[in-house]
Design a protein around this motif. Structure first.
Motif, mmCIF file in Angstrom:
data_model
loop_
_atom_site.group_PDB
_atom_site.id
_atom_site.type_symbol
_atom_site.label_atom_id
_atom_site.label_comp_id
_atom_site.label_asym_id
_atom_site.label_seq_id
_atom_site.Cartn_x
_atom_site.Cartn_y
_atom_site.Cartn_z
ATOM 1 N N ILE A 138 1.017 -1.104 0.082
ATOM 2 C CA ILE A 138 -0.043 0.187 -0.051
ATOM 3 C C ILE A 138 0.850 1.220 0.110
ATOM 4 N N VAL A 139 1.723 1.278 1.010
ATOM 5 C CA VAL A 139 2.867 2.596 1.010
ATOM 6 C C VAL A 139 3.572 2.694 -0.195
ATOM 7 N N ALA A 140 4.205 1.573 -0.753
ATOM 8 C CA ALA A 140 4.887 1.595 -2.076
ATOM 9 C C ALA A 140 4.264 2.138 -3.149
ATOM 10 N N THR A 141 2.798 1.674 -3.307
ATOM 11 C CA THR A 141 1.995 2.033 -4.611
ATOM 12 C C THR A 141 1.707 3.599 -4.264
ATOM 13 N N ALA A 142 1.096 4.001 -3.137
ATOM 14 C CA ALA A 142 0.684 5.426 -2.822
ATOM 15 C C ALA A 142 1.972 6.396 -3.058
ATOM 16 N N ILE A 143 3.268 5.961 -2.561
ATOM 17 C CA ILE A 143 4.332 6.864 -2.679
ATOM 18 C C ILE A 143 4.717 6.728 -4.228
ATOM 19 N N GLY A 144 4.740 5.730 -4.862
ATOM 20 C CA GLY A 144 4.896 5.710 -6.128
ATOM 21 C C GLY A 144 4.039 6.498 -6.979
ATOM 22 N N TYR A 145 2.880 6.456 -6.762
ATOM 23 C CA TYR A 145 1.961 7.113 -7.802
ATOM 24 C C TYR A 145 2.046 8.759 -7.193
ATOM 25 N N LEU A 146 2.600 9.121 -6.123
ATOM 26 C CA LEU A 146 2.982 10.512 -5.740
ATOM 27 C C LEU A 146 3.939 10.976 -6.781
ATOM 28 N N ILE A 147 4.974 10.090 -6.487
ATOM 29 C CA ILE A 147 6.630 10.452 -7.191
ATOM 30 C C ILE A 147 6.138 10.480 -8.841
ATOM 31 N N TYR A 148 5.451 9.499 -9.242
ATOM 32 C CA TYR A 148 4.972 9.424 -10.736
ATOM 33 C C TYR A 148 4.441 10.581 -11.378
ATOM 34 N N GLY A 149 3.475 11.056 -10.644
ATOM 35 C CA GLY A 149 2.574 12.400 -11.002
ATOM 36 C C GLY A 149 3.311 13.621 -10.779
ATOM 37 N N LEU A 150 4.226 13.931 -9.603
ATOM 38 C CA LEU A 150 5.090 14.823 -9.817
ATOM 39 C C LEU A 150 6.235 14.707 -10.771
#
Length: 124
Positions: free
Chosen positions: A38-50
């Motif tokens: 869950i954490v890896a996916t959430a932070i991954g999408y945050l980094i990806y979006g930025l």
């Protein structure tokens, strides 16, 4: 058309795919594997979006397409013509995003490693 759908899926699901592969590989060594996922996916999408928002793939180059209005044209089709000025046709949908996707993978691998170290099982 299936190639386009596959490319759109790859573009949209890259952070989830990396998180799932990392979680599957590290599952037995993690104390809380679902939390890792869950954490890896959430932070991954945050980094990806930025990264998708702030990284400029054109690097200041001109796009190369121009729409001109010809005032003396006889028909509407002749009035608005699309002309190419040094541009190139994109053969693959992912071509403009490829650099950003590679940068994301390079950034994500150390992040996933650190997260796995934080959430690993203790040997005692």
């Amino acid at each position: 058309m299936p190639l386009l759908y596959a490319q759109i899926a790859l573009l949209g699901l890259l952070p989830l795919t990396l998180s799932v592969v990392a979680a599957a590989y590290l599952w037995k060594g993690l104390a809380k594997p679902w939390l890792f996922l869950i954490v890896a996916t959430a932070i991954g999408y945050l980094i990806y979006g930025l990264l998708m928002y702030f990284h400029n793939p054109d690097q200041g180059k001109r796009v190369g397409y121009m729409v001109s209005a010809n005032e003396g044209a006889a028909s509407a089709a002749e009035k608005y013509q699309v002309t190419t000025t040094g541009g190139e046709v994109l053969h693959y949908f992912l071509q403009p995003y490829a650099t950003r996707m590679v940068i994301f993978v390079v950034i994500s691998l150390p992040f996933l490693w650190v997260l796995a170290r934080v959430l690993r099982r203790s040997n005692s």
